[in-house]
Each structure stands twice: as C-alpha cells, then as structure tokens.
Design a protein around this motif. Structure first.
Motif, PDB file in Angstrom:
ATOM      1  N   THR A 130      34.569  23.257  44.602  1.00  0.00           N
ATOM      2  CA  THR A 130      33.451  23.197  43.665  1.00  0.00           C
ATOM      3  C   THR A 130      33.361  21.791  43.080  1.00  0.00           C
ATOM      4  O   THR A 130      34.379  21.193  42.719  1.00  0.00           O
ATOM      5  N   THR A 131      32.162  21.268  42.968  1.00  0.00           N
ATOM      6  CA  THR A 131      31.952  19.957  42.358  1.00  0.00           C
ATOM      7  C   THR A 131      32.030  20.103  40.846  1.00  0.00           C
ATOM      8  O   THR A 131      31.307  20.900  40.248  1.00  0.00           O
ATOM      9  N   VAL A 132      32.935  19.334  40.247  1.00  0.00           N
ATOM     10  CA  VAL A 132      33.141  19.383  38.803  1.00  0.00           C
ATOM     11  C   VAL A 132      32.781  18.028  38.221  1.00  0.00           C
ATOM     12  O   VAL A 132      33.191  16.988  38.736  1.00  0.00           O
ATOM     13  N   VAL A 133      32.017  18.041  37.137  1.00  0.00           N
ATOM     14  CA  VAL A 133      31.664  16.830  36.405  1.00  0.00           C
ATOM     15  C   VAL A 133      32.328  16.936  35.040  1.00  0.00           C
ATOM     16  O   VAL A 133      32.149  17.927  34.326  1.00  0.00           O
ATOM     17  N   ALA A 134      33.118  15.917  34.685  1.00  0.00           N
ATOM     18  CA  ALA A 134      33.824  15.916  33.412  1.00  0.00           C
ATOM     19  C   ALA A 134      33.414  14.688  32.601  1.00  0.00           C
ATOM     20  O   ALA A 134      33.125  13.630  33.166  1.00  0.00           O
ATOM     21  N   TYR A 135      33.386  14.849  31.295  1.00  0.00           N
ATOM     22  CA  TYR A 135      33.067  13.726  30.412  1.00  0.00           C
ATOM     23  C   TYR A 135      33.606  13.993  29.015  1.00  0.00           C
ATOM     24  O   TYR A 135      33.971  15.124  28.682  1.00  0.00           O
ATOM     25  N   THR A 136      33.682  12.935  28.231  1.00  0.00           N
ATOM     26  CA  THR A 136      34.149  13.047  26.854  1.00  0.00           C
ATOM     27  C   THR A 136      33.135  12.393  25.920  1.00  0.00           C
ATOM     28  O   THR A 136      32.422  11.477  26.302  1.00  0.00           O
ATOM     29  N   VAL A 137      33.126  12.887  24.702  1.00  0.00           N
ATOM     30  CA  VAL A 137      32.326  12.300  23.628  1.00  0.00           C
ATOM     31  C   VAL A 137      33.260  12.168  22.427  1.00  0.00           C
ATOM     32  O   VAL A 137      33.907  13.149  22.040  1.00  0.00           O
TER      33      VAL A 137
END
Length: 150
Positions: free
Chosen positions: A95-102
C-alpha cells in the motif's frame, strides 16, 4: 451588699475565640486564593496547549486537502508535488503510504500517515484512509520531579 459573682464566659474567653475565628478565616481565605491562582494558571496552560494543537490540526488537514486535490487532478505527478511539499512516500504491505508532520510547538508535532489507494497502473484513485494521526514529542521533555509526593 454581697459578693458579685460572674456567670458564663468572661470577656477574655470571647476575645480568644474571636481571634481564633479570625485566624481560621484568614488561613482559609489565603488557601482559597492560592488554590484559585493555581487553577487559573492550569486553565491558561490547558487553553494554550489546546489552541496550539487545534491550529496544528487545522494546518495538517489543509495540507492533506491540498495533497488529495493534487492526487485527484494530477494523476502521475502527485508524487513530485508531495515530495516538494515535504511528504514522505513509502510502501507498506503493498500500500502506498504518505506521511508528514506539522509542528505544534517547539517540543511537539502532529504526525500523520495516509494510505492512498493506487490502481494496477500505479495511478492514485483518490481514495484514501487515515491510519495515523498522533502527537509526538520532538524536543527534550523535562518532567518536574521537585515535589516528592510519597
């Protein structure tokens, strides 16, 4: 004339009782004032933490909305946009996972992982699933242990 006898409590006893009552009321009012001040400080800190979190949450939602708009309209180019905007893209169990932080503040951040549904040709379909949305500690977090309770 006879001797004068006093019945009941004398003036000295009443004065001592009045002083004791005044001391008790003064102590209780001082304790109430200290407790109210501590409650106020705690409420201010709680309000600040909540404000910071919800500002970061709104920024993370806006960042996700921008990405999803590019995914829906951009086809194959969404990955380039995602990398430019600071998203991490990786595969987990196919599965394609996109991760990010704020950032929330200098010691905490909001971390998000979104699973994107990709068709057989590798193009994102626009369907997605939020798998992680959590607060993480980033800086050194010092716990005040100066007050020993036990």
């Amino acid at each position: 004339m006879g001797k004068k006898e006093s019945i009941g409590i004398g003036t000295g006893s009443v004065s001592i009782l009045a002083i004791f009552v005044v001391l008790c009321l003064t102590t209780l009012s001082a304790l109430s004032l200290v407790s109210a001040r501590a409650d106020y400080v705690l409420a201010e800190k709680t309000a600040q933490v909540s404000k910071e979190y919800y500002e970061a949450d709104a920024a993370a939602e806006a960042k996700l909305a921008d990405l999803l708009e590019v995914v829906k309209t951009g086809g194959y180019q969404w990955e380039g946009y995602a990398m430019e905007q600071g998203f991490e893209i990786f595969l987990r169990d196919g599965t394609t996972v996109v991760a990010y932080t704020v950032p929330i503040n200098d010691k905490k951040e909001l971390y998000a992982e979104i699973e994107l549904v990709v068709d057989a040709e590798g193009q994102a379909t626009g369907e997605w699933n939020r798998t992680v949305w959590q607060t993480r500690i980033t800086g050194e977090y010092i716990i005040d242990e100066s007050m020993n309770v036990f």
